[in-house]
Design an enzyme around this catalytic site. Structure first.
Site, PDB file in Angstrom:
ATOM      1  N   ARG A 164       0.820  -1.210   0.000  1.00 24.41           N
ATOM      2  CA  ARG A 164       0.000   0.000   0.000  1.00 24.41           C
ATOM      3  C   ARG A 164       0.858   1.266   0.000  1.00 24.41           C
ATOM      4  O   ARG A 164       0.583   2.226  -0.714  1.00 24.41           O
ATOM      5  CB  ARG A 164      -0.917  -0.003   1.222  1.00 24.41           C
ATOM      6  CG  ARG A 164      -1.975  -1.091   1.218  1.00 24.41           C
ATOM      7  CD  ARG A 164      -2.787  -1.057   2.500  1.00 24.41           C
ATOM      8  NE  ARG A 164      -1.946  -1.273   3.673  1.00 24.41           N
ATOM      9  CZ  ARG A 164      -1.663  -2.476   4.174  1.00 24.41           C
ATOM     10  NH1 ARG A 164      -2.138  -3.559   3.596  1.00 24.41           N
ATOM     11  NH2 ARG A 164      -0.901  -2.601   5.231  1.00 24.41           N
ATOM     12  N   ILE A 165       1.900   1.255   0.834  1.00 30.65           N
ATOM     13  CA  ILE A 165       2.731   2.455   0.945  1.00 30.65           C
ATOM     14  C   ILE A 165       3.546   2.659  -0.326  1.00 30.65           C
ATOM     15  O   ILE A 165       3.685   3.789  -0.820  1.00 30.65           O
ATOM     16  CB  ILE A 165       3.631   2.367   2.192  1.00 30.65           C
ATOM     17  CG1 ILE A 165       2.759   2.418   3.463  1.00 30.65           C
ATOM     18  CG2 ILE A 165       4.648   3.500   2.216  1.00 30.65           C
ATOM     19  CD1 ILE A 165       3.523   2.202   4.749  1.00 30.65           C
ATOM     20  N   PRO A 186       5.614 -11.578  -8.125  1.00 30.88           N
ATOM     21  CA  PRO A 186       5.009 -10.455  -8.848  1.00 30.88           C
ATOM     22  C   PRO A 186       3.628 -10.118  -8.285  1.00 30.88           C
ATOM     23  O   PRO A 186       2.886 -10.994  -7.843  1.00 30.88           O
ATOM     24  CB  PRO A 186       4.894 -10.988 -10.284  1.00 30.88           C
ATOM     25  CG  PRO A 186       5.928 -12.043 -10.382  1.00 30.88           C
ATOM     26  CD  PRO A 186       5.985 -12.690  -9.024  1.00 30.88           C
ATOM     27  N   ARG A 187       3.295  -8.832  -8.306  1.00 27.72           N
ATOM     28  CA  ARG A 187       1.991  -8.377  -7.833  1.00 27.72           C
ATOM     29  C   ARG A 187       1.343  -7.550  -8.949  1.00 27.72           C
ATOM     30  O   ARG A 187       1.248  -6.317  -8.852  1.00 27.72           O
ATOM     31  CB  ARG A 187       2.149  -7.575  -6.543  1.00 27.72           C
ATOM     32  CG  ARG A 187       2.960  -8.299  -5.470  1.00 27.72           C
ATOM     33  CD  ARG A 187       2.951  -7.597  -4.148  1.00 27.72           C
ATOM     34  NE  ARG A 187       1.653  -7.683  -3.509  1.00 27.72           N
ATOM     35  CZ  ARG A 187       1.391  -7.190  -2.287  1.00 27.72           C
ATOM     36  NH1 ARG A 187       2.329  -6.563  -1.609  1.00 27.72           N
ATOM     37  NH2 ARG A 187       0.185  -7.304  -1.775  1.00 27.72           N
ATOM     38  N   ASP A 238      14.409   7.524   7.806  1.00 28.67           N
ATOM     39  CA  ASP A 238      13.510   7.835   8.919  1.00 28.67           C
ATOM     40  C   ASP A 238      13.619   6.770  10.003  1.00 28.67           C
ATOM     41  O   ASP A 238      13.113   6.956  11.098  1.00 28.67           O
ATOM     42  CB  ASP A 238      12.059   7.917   8.428  1.00 28.67           C
ATOM     43  CG  ASP A 238      11.105   8.343   9.531  1.00 28.67           C
ATOM     44  OD1 ASP A 238      11.384   9.367  10.191  1.00 28.67           O
ATOM     45  OD2 ASP A 238      10.092   7.656   9.751  1.00 28.67           O
ATOM     46  N   HIS A 272      12.346   8.912  13.178  1.00 28.86           N
ATOM     47  CA  HIS A 272      11.202   7.998  13.026  1.00 28.86           C
ATOM     48  C   HIS A 272       9.873   8.762  13.151  1.00 28.86           C
ATOM     49  O   HIS A 272       9.053   8.500  14.038  1.00 28.86           O
ATOM     50  CB  HIS A 272      11.264   6.885  14.072  1.00 28.86           C
ATOM     51  CG  HIS A 272      10.489   5.663  13.667  1.00 28.86           C
ATOM     52  ND1 HIS A 272      10.824   4.391  14.074  1.00 28.86           N
ATOM     53  CD2 HIS A 272       9.382   5.510  12.889  1.00 28.86           C
ATOM     54  CE1 HIS A 272       9.969   3.517  13.571  1.00 28.86           C
ATOM     55  NE2 HIS A 272       9.089   4.183  12.847  1.00 28.86           N
ATOM     56  N   ILE A 273       9.641   9.683  12.218  1.00 26.39           N
ATOM     57  CA  ILE A 273       8.444  10.537  12.287  1.00 26.39           C
ATOM     58  C   ILE A 273       7.511  10.343  11.096  1.00 26.39           C
ATOM     59  O   ILE A 273       6.641  11.178  10.849  1.00 26.39           O
ATOM     60  CB  ILE A 273       8.836  12.027  12.395  1.00 26.39           C
ATOM     61  CG1 ILE A 273       9.669  12.458  11.177  1.00 26.39           C
ATOM     62  CG2 ILE A 273       9.576  12.301  13.694  1.00 26.39           C
ATOM     63  CD1 ILE A 273       9.806  13.963  11.029  1.00 26.39           C
TER      64      ILE A 273
END
Length: 337
Positions: free
Chosen positions: A192-193, A216-217, A278, A302-303
């Site tokens: 998703r990201i 594979p997607r 991050d 880490h934000i």
């Protein structure tokens, strides 16, 4: 004197009179005492606490601080609880689960990652686990693009020069960076990201997206016209030893996926142009770490999910996962063990 004795006897009767256990207040207290007990290991954003408070389904105790609960305090407070809400700084292992005891049935973590959870121990004890994916997709994607722009156009270096007197006469190649137009973007793990990042990069006229994954997607890849390549092929184009000296590496996933010594070597020798991180190992990264000495490495604490909207959504989802689990119902987002 008679009046004093009468008053004293009346006072004695009042003092020793049994409590009226049928009063509404006492009935509410008794009802509350039978509710499942929950421990919340951090002062989570208000939406989650509001859901727990207004549900009327639990009694919860909160470590009311922005800093992590001390380990010994955690071990003491979890005794006998039915549910636990934690964040990623709390290592939930056999020691914590032993301290909690057999009443613990549901654990809800306000995080997408679950490296801090001993999944084998949780599965062995039949404890259900909720987590908070999806709700932070937009925030992480935005920050990833921000890191890419910051590193590619050398914004941190430029800010430093402007603040410290380095800004002199105009120079032809001073602080030149790399444009995203006509670039190739490689995505390690298309989810998703990854899709959200690519969608945000499309207006920058990226020439090509490539990705690798365990397989594979095609359905996801079709959304961004991404080409599947093997890990070896991605390595030829996008990992340190094979990357071009114009390449930029961004990590907003897990610190552990990067060998930081190799990254330092690649950055310090000019093998790659820049990196934006991050996440690191460990967190926080010690201030004397060699990566902090490099101008071409931007490190954030880490934000990625640090927007008010996202953190409140994570908090609300964590609370709803917990309540559903305690009811014995399907959680909105349950980690299948």
């Amino acid at each position: 004197m008679w009046c004093s004795r009468v008053s004293l006897r009346r006072l004695q009767r009042i003092v020793v009179a049994p409590l009226n256990t049928s009063s509404p207040v006492n009935a509410m207290q008794r009802a509350k005492s039978t509710l499942p007990r929950v421990y919340v290991t951090r002062k989570i954003p208000p939406e989650g606490l509001k859901i727990l408070s207004q549900s009327g389904e639990v009694q919860y105790e909160l470590w009311d601080s922005d800093n992590p609960v001390p380990r010994q305090e955690l071990l003491k407070r979890v005794r006998g609880v039915d549910g636990l809400v934690c964040v990623l700084t709390e290592k939930i292992d056999a020691e914590v689960l032993d301290a909690a005891g057999p009443n613990l049935k549901v654990l809800s973590t306000m995080s997408v990652g679950f490296d801090h959870l001993s999944l084998d121990e949780l599965k062995k004890r039949g404890i259900r686990v909720g987590y908070t994916p999806d709700v932070l997709t937009d925030a992480v994607a935005e920050l990833t693009v921000a890191l890419l722009l910051t590193t590619s156009r050398r914004l941190v270096e430029a800010t430093h020069e402007a603040k410290t007197g380095g800004w002199g006469t105009w120079r032809t190649l001073w602080l030149c960076g790399y444009e995203l137009a006509n670039s190739t973007v490689g995505i390690l793990g298309l989810g998703r990201i990854g899709i959200a990042i690519a969608e945000r990069l499309m207006p920058f006229k990226v020439k090509k997206f490539i990705y690798t994954d365990v397989a594979p997607r095609p359905e996801l890849a079709s959304q961004i016209q991404a080409e599947y390549v093997s890990m070896e092929e991605l390595a030829k184009q996008k990992l340190f030893s094979q990357m071009k000296n114009t390449a930029i590496f961004i990590n907003t996933s897990r610190g552990g996926v990067v060998n930081q010594e190799d990254l330092y070597e690649a950055l310090s020798t000019g093998q790659i142009a820049a990196a934006g991180l991050d996440v690191t190992t460990p967190e926080p990264l010690p201030t004397n770490h060699p990566l902090f000495t490099l101008k071409n490495c931007v490190i954030l604490p880490h934000i990625a999910s640090a927007s008010y909207t996202t953190r409140n959504a994570m908090s609300a989802l964590a609370a709803n996962n917990l309540l559903a689990g305690l009811r014995g119902e399907p959680m909105p987002k349950e980690l299948k063990l």
